[in-house]
Scaffold this motif. Structure first.
Motif, PDB file in Angstrom:
ATOM      1  N   LEU A 168      20.767  31.036  21.336  1.00  0.00           N
ATOM      2  CA  LEU A 168      20.456  29.882  20.475  1.00  0.00           C
ATOM      3  C   LEU A 168      20.719  30.223  19.006  1.00  0.00           C
ATOM      4  N   LEU A 169      20.364  31.452  18.604  1.00  0.00           N
ATOM      5  CA  LEU A 169      20.614  31.850  17.206  1.00  0.00           C
ATOM      6  C   LEU A 169      22.114  31.954  16.948  1.00  0.00           C
ATOM      7  N   ASP A 170      22.805  32.553  17.904  1.00  0.00           N
ATOM      8  CA  ASP A 170      24.256  32.722  17.792  1.00  0.00           C
ATOM      9  C   ASP A 170      24.933  31.359  17.590  1.00  0.00           C
ATOM     10  N   ASN A 171      24.508  30.369  18.397  1.00  0.00           N
ATOM     11  CA  ASN A 171      25.071  29.020  18.272  1.00  0.00           C
ATOM     12  C   ASN A 171      24.744  28.403  16.914  1.00  0.00           C
ATOM     13  N   ALA A 172      23.487  28.586  16.483  1.00  0.00           N
ATOM     14  CA  ALA A 172      23.080  27.993  15.199  1.00  0.00           C
ATOM     15  C   ALA A 172      23.950  28.558  14.073  1.00  0.00           C
ATOM     16  N   ILE A 173      24.354  29.818  14.196  1.00  0.00           N
ATOM     17  CA  ILE A 173      25.226  30.412  13.162  1.00  0.00           C
ATOM     18  C   ILE A 173      26.668  29.895  13.331  1.00  0.00           C
ATOM     19  N   LYS A 174      27.130  29.884  14.595  1.00  0.00           N
ATOM     20  CA  LYS A 174      28.515  29.453  14.845  1.00  0.00           C
ATOM     21  C   LYS A 174      28.757  28.003  14.420  1.00  0.00           C
ATOM     22  N   TYR A 175      27.775  27.149  14.693  1.00  0.00           N
ATOM     23  CA  TYR A 175      27.967  25.722  14.424  1.00  0.00           C
ATOM     24  C   TYR A 175      27.244  25.293  13.146  1.00  0.00           C
ATOM     25  N   ARG A 176      27.329  26.173  12.142  1.00  0.00           N
ATOM     26  CA  ARG A 176      26.685  25.867  10.848  1.00  0.00           C
ATOM     27  C   ARG A 176      27.552  24.870  10.075  1.00  0.00           C
ATOM     28  N   ALA A 177      26.916  24.196   9.109  1.00  0.00           N
ATOM     29  CA  ALA A 177      27.657  23.230   8.282  1.00  0.00           C
ATOM     30  C   ALA A 177      28.324  23.994   7.146  1.00  0.00           C
ATOM     31  N   ALA A 178      29.506  23.525   6.757  1.00  0.00           N
ATOM     32  CA  ALA A 178      30.270  24.244   5.730  1.00  0.00           C
ATOM     33  C   ALA A 178      29.697  24.020   4.332  1.00  0.00           C
ATOM     34  N   ASP A 179      28.944  22.922   4.144  1.00  0.00           N
ATOM     35  CA  ASP A 179      28.544  22.547   2.778  1.00  0.00           C
ATOM     36  C   ASP A 179      27.133  22.974   2.375  1.00  0.00           C
ATOM     37  N   ARG A 180      26.453  23.776   3.204  1.00  0.00           N
ATOM     38  CA  ARG A 180      25.113  24.245   2.807  1.00  0.00           C
ATOM     39  C   ARG A 180      24.805  25.592   3.463  1.00  0.00           C
ATOM     40  N   ARG A 181      23.814  26.256   2.877  1.00  0.00           N
ATOM     41  CA  ARG A 181      23.439  27.547   3.414  1.00  0.00           C
ATOM     42  C   ARG A 181      22.789  27.356   4.788  1.00  0.00           C
ATOM     43  N   CYS A 182      23.212  28.175   5.740  1.00  0.00           N
ATOM     44  CA  CYS A 182      22.670  28.050   7.100  1.00  0.00           C
ATOM     45  C   CYS A 182      21.226  28.562   7.135  1.00  0.00           C
ATOM     46  N   ARG A 183      20.323  27.706   7.594  1.00  0.00           N
ATOM     47  CA  ARG A 183      18.914  28.091   7.683  1.00  0.00           C
ATOM     48  C   ARG A 183      18.433  27.837   9.111  1.00  0.00           C
ATOM     49  N   ILE A 184      17.817  28.857   9.695  1.00  0.00           N
ATOM     50  CA  ILE A 184      17.331  28.716  11.072  1.00  0.00           C
ATOM     51  C   ILE A 184      15.836  29.049  11.090  1.00  0.00           C
ATOM     52  N   GLY A 193      25.516  34.728   4.944  1.00  0.00           N
ATOM     53  CA  GLY A 193      24.343  34.424   4.122  1.00  0.00           C
ATOM     54  C   GLY A 193      23.335  33.542   4.841  1.00  0.00           C
ATOM     55  N   VAL A 194      23.127  33.829   6.129  1.00  0.00           N
ATOM     56  CA  VAL A 194      22.221  32.991   6.937  1.00  0.00           C
ATOM     57  C   VAL A 194      20.766  33.401   6.698  1.00  0.00           C
ATOM     58  N   GLU A 195      19.894  32.397   6.614  1.00  0.00           N
ATOM     59  CA  GLU A 195      18.465  32.679   6.448  1.00  0.00           C
ATOM     60  C   GLU A 195      17.765  32.338   7.783  1.00  0.00           C
ATOM     61  N   ILE A 196      17.097  33.343   8.356  1.00  0.00           N
ATOM     62  CA  ILE A 196      16.349  33.071   9.601  1.00  0.00           C
ATOM     63  C   ILE A 196      14.869  33.291   9.317  1.00  0.00           C
ATOM     64  N   VAL A 197      14.068  32.257   9.547  1.00  0.00           N
ATOM     65  CA  VAL A 197      12.639  32.402   9.266  1.00  0.00           C
ATOM     66  C   VAL A 197      11.781  32.175  10.519  1.00  0.00           C
ATOM     67  N   VAL A 198      10.736  32.972  10.592  1.00  0.00           N
ATOM     68  CA  VAL A 198       9.742  32.808  11.662  1.00  0.00           C
ATOM     69  C   VAL A 198       8.413  32.637  10.921  1.00  0.00           C
ATOM     70  N   PRO A 199       8.062  31.388  10.568  1.00  0.00           N
ATOM     71  CA  PRO A 199       6.915  31.168   9.674  1.00  0.00           C
ATOM     72  C   PRO A 199       5.570  31.646  10.218  1.00  0.00           C
ATOM     73  N   LYS A 200       5.395  31.595  11.534  1.00  0.00           N
ATOM     74  CA  LYS A 200       4.099  32.028  12.090  1.00  0.00           C
ATOM     75  C   LYS A 200       4.356  33.002  13.235  1.00  0.00           C
ATOM     76  N   PRO A 201       3.384  33.872  13.546  1.00  0.00           N
ATOM     77  CA  PRO A 201       3.590  34.803  14.656  1.00  0.00           C
ATOM     78  C   PRO A 201       3.871  34.043  15.956  1.00  0.00           C
ATOM     79  N   LEU A 202       4.738  34.627  16.766  1.00  0.00           N
ATOM     80  CA  LEU A 202       5.075  33.978  18.047  1.00  0.00           C
ATOM     81  C   LEU A 202       4.142  34.534  19.140  1.00  0.00           C
ATOM     82  N   PRO A 203       3.863  33.735  20.170  1.00  0.00           N
ATOM     83  CA  PRO A 203       2.839  34.143  21.148  1.00  0.00           C
ATOM     84  C   PRO A 203       3.303  35.167  22.190  1.00  0.00           C
ATOM     85  N   VAL A 204       2.325  35.684  22.891  1.00  0.00           N
ATOM     86  CA  VAL A 204       2.598  36.524  24.061  1.00  0.00           C
ATOM     87  C   VAL A 204       2.857  35.564  25.228  1.00  0.00           C
TER      88      VAL A 204
END
Ligand code: ADP
Length: 308
Positions: free
Chosen positions: A195-211, A169-180
């Motif tokens: 970096l995304l893989d790590n952010a998911i692997k090392y998520r906290a158990a007590d809240r929804r993972c948001r990247i 149930g991971v939420e990944i957001v890209v709020p603004k367009p990324l550059p060239v």
């Protein structure tokens, strides 16, 4: 008026005599001489400073050359050692697998158990050697970099992790367009993916993972940030996590598969592109991994024009 700003000749009227004029002239000559001496001293000082600057520049250039050659030696060492260790490591694993498979009833339970353990260690060794070899390959640029839509690369990395993202149930957001940016697309995608893989692997158990992935266009290029709300990294470990085979000692890391090579690979890729990477993190709050990708073209006048 200060002495330095005094006019050398003053305007004079018709009642001024020859003596006055010659006194004024003498004063002017004396003042000019004084100024010339002063100028000469300043010139000498400037020449001395210039010589010092040239010497310092030469020293810096020499140190740079030395650093470059030490780095090249280190690269070569890593390449050679990982390459040369690969064959024996594979060989040991192969022989142990053979003995375990064909040893049959001749092997006692104890011997079999020991062989199993040696086999597992030999395979681990082989994995590490392969990781080192892969890492050494990342130190070379390979294909020339090209202007690339970093947003598309981030999206591709997000899609690769879709199964993981859905499962947890991971939420990944890209709020603004990324550059060239000018980069090797495959490598930059690997940076996002690790970096995304790590952010998911090392998520906290007590809240929804948001990247969150963001980027800022700077005069020097682009600065990306991958922010998570995971377990965080203790201050003392923050600079060490980019080292090869380094893993933070905590319960979450212990329960997650990994060899401590992902961030070393990311660092190598970023540095091969001429950029830098660093982490800001707080235990229990989350981490922000930031990295730069320098531009090799003149910076855009309006950053928003560059956004895609
Ligand atoms: P691996 O994940 O295979 O262990 P990495 O080199 O990717 O190797 O990461 C090194 C260590 O840094 C990890 O073992 C983990 O302890 C820590 N780490 C990396 N990313 C994060 C993160 N986003 N949040 C918390 N800890 C992290």
């Amino acid at each position: 008026m200060s002495k330095a700003n005094e006019p050398l000749l003053r305007p004079c009227g018709p009642d001024v005599g020859v003596e006055d004029l010659s006194a004024a002239l003498a004063k002017t000559v004396a003042r000019t001489t004084e100024l010339m001496v002063d100028l000469e001293e300043k010139n000498e000082e400037l020449a001395r400073l210039n010589a010092e600057l040239t010497a310092a520049k030469q020293g810096l250039e020499h140190m740079n050359e030395r650093l470059k050659s030490v780095m090249e030696e280190k690269e070569e060492f890593l390449r050679t050692i990982s390459h040369d260790m690969q064959a024996p490591a594979r060989n040991i694993s192969g022989h142990i697998d053979f003995v375990i498979k064909h040893g049959g009833p001749e092997l006692s339970a104890t011997v079999r158990e020991r062989l199993d353990r040696i086999g597992a260690n030999a395979h681990t060794l082989q994995d590490y050697v392969n990781e080192l070899l892969n890492l050494s390959r990342l130190g070379r640029m390979g294909q020339p970099p090209e202007a690339t839509d970093s947003g598309a690369l981030a999206q591709a990395a997000i899609e690769t992790l879709a199964a993981e993202t859905e499962r947890h149930g991971v939420e990944i957001v890209v709020p603004k367009p990324l550059p060239v940016v000018v980069c090797q697309p495959i490598r930059l995608r690997q940076v996002f993916q690790n970096l995304l893989d790590n952010a998911i692997k090392y998520r906290a158990a007590d809240r929804r993972c948001r990247i969150e992935i963001t980027a800022e266009v700077t005069p020097a290029g682009a600065r990306f940030a991958v922010r998570d709300n995971g377990i965080g990294i203790p201050k003392d470990d923050q600079h060490k996590v980019f080292g090869v085979f380094y893993r933070v000692a905590n319960k979450v890391t212990a329960g997650v598969d990994g060899k401590g090579v992902g961030l070393a690979a990311v660092k190598r890729i970023v540095e091969t592109h001429g950029g830098e990477i660093w982490v800001d993190s707080e235990v229990g709050v989350g981490s922000v991994f930031s990295f730069t990708v320098p531009s090799r073209q003149p910076p855009p006048r309006d950053p928003h024009e560059e956004l895609v």
